[in-house]
Design a protein around this motif. Structure first.
Motif, short mmCIF file in Angstrom:
data_model
loop_
_atom_site.label_atom_id
_atom_site.label_comp_id
_atom_site.label_asym_id
_atom_site.label_seq_id
_atom_site.Cartn_x
_atom_site.Cartn_y
_atom_site.Cartn_z
N GLU A 203 20.85 14.26 62.11
CA GLU A 203 21.19 15.61 61.64
C GLU A 203 20.80 16.66 62.67
N LEU A 204 19.68 16.43 63.34
CA LEU A 204 19.26 17.37 64.39
C LEU A 204 20.28 17.39 65.52
N ALA A 205 20.76 16.21 65.91
CA ALA A 205 21.77 16.12 66.96
C ALA A 205 23.04 16.85 66.53
N GLU A 206 23.45 16.70 65.29
CA GLU A 206 24.64 17.38 64.78
C GLU A 206 24.44 18.90 64.76
N LYS A 207 23.24 19.32 64.44
CA LYS A 207 22.92 20.75 64.44
C LYS A 207 23.03 21.32 65.86
N TYR A 208 22.52 20.57 66.83
CA TYR A 208 22.62 21.00 68.23
C TYR A 208 24.08 21.07 68.67
N ILE A 209 24.89 20.08 68.25
CA ILE A 209 26.30 20.04 68.62
C ILE A 209 27.01 21.29 68.11
#
Length: 275
Positions: A260-266
């Motif tokens: 989810e953190l990676a998706e937030k960064y994306i």
């Protein structure tokens, strides 16, 4: 009280008597007697006494089987006395001097084992750890069928993990320093870059490490915050790089708790790169 004084007095006399006996043996010109006494001390676990006698016997018995056995017992005495650095050198000397000895296999193993026992925690200099890895590998090369093979292999894996952990701690330190400093001028940019380089090098050196995800996460987070803290002329390129890193992280670790953190960064990166 009187009983305690009596016991202390008896103990003092015993210690004094032992010291006098050792001194008498040490001064004896009967080298066979000194050798047998040294063996007795070794067998009884009196490694300090054995060591004191064996150091001279190696020279006094030079060219004999007793000299060979004395050198091996000296190395083992140093090891048992936890003088691991000295023991490793003595075991190495034994192995190179007597490569065909019946003790050669154990001596080769204990070069690595001594360095292993003296290896420091991951935060400290890992020179002994590297030395132990090299020694164990040499042992495995020369004695592939040894009964100690599995022990040496397990030690190798443990020592390699220690080297990986040192790199992980270094990468985390750079990352934390990047977040600690408030702007590019005070070191944020260089610390995030150092974190990325340290983690990437670790992944190249240890591609199958159990901490692969941890390194990858540090790279992803550092690239994102590097973009966030960059000057305007560098931001666009760095946000694109961070976005690619996030997609790579999700592809490699689809079940990660940090997905989810990676998706937030994306999402944040896309917003910047599309504007």
């Amino acid at each position: 009280m009187k009983n305690s004084i009596f016991i202390i007095a008896c103990f003092a006399l015993l210690v004094s008597g032992c010291a006098n006996e050792l001194n008498r043996v040490y001064k004896s010109t009967d080298y066979d007697f000194r050798y047998e006494y040294a063996k007795q001390c070794f067998a009884q676990g009196k490694y300090g006494n054995a060591e004191n006698l064996l150091i001279d016997l190696i020279t006094l018995k030079k060219g004999t089987d007793e000299a060979q056995e004395s050198l091996y017992m000296l190395a083992m005495s140093q090891y048992m006395n936890k003088d691991y650095e000295t023991a490793s050198e003595t075991f190495r000397k034994f192995y190179t001097t007597y490569p065909k000895s019946i003790y050669a296999e154990h001596a080769s193993f204990y070069v690595g084992q001594s360095l292993y026992m003296g290896a420091p925690e991951p935060r400290l200099d890992q020179t002994p750890t590297i030395g132990a890895i090299s020694a164990y590998q040499t042992f495995l090369d020369f004695f592939p069928d040894s009964k100690l093979r599995s022990t040496a292999q397990n030690r190798l894996m443990e020592l390699q993990d220690k080297l990986v952990m040192k790199e992980l701690l270094s990468a985390k330190l750079y990352y934390n320093l990047g977040g600690y400093f408030g702007n590019v001028n005070s070191g944020t940019e260089s610390n995030y870059i150092s974190c990325i380089v340290t983690a990437q090098n670790a992944l190249k050196t240890y591609p199958f490490s159990k901490w692969r995800e941890d390194f990858s996460l540090l790279i992803m987070k550092s690239k994102f915050y590097l973009a966030e803290n960059s000057t305007r002329d560098k931001q666009l390129e760095r946000y694109r790089d961070a976005e690619d890193e996030c997609y790579g992280f999700i592809n490699e670790f689809p079940d990660s708790k940090d997905k989810e953190l990676a998706e937030k960064y994306i999402a944040k990166c896309k917003k910047i790169t599309k504007d």
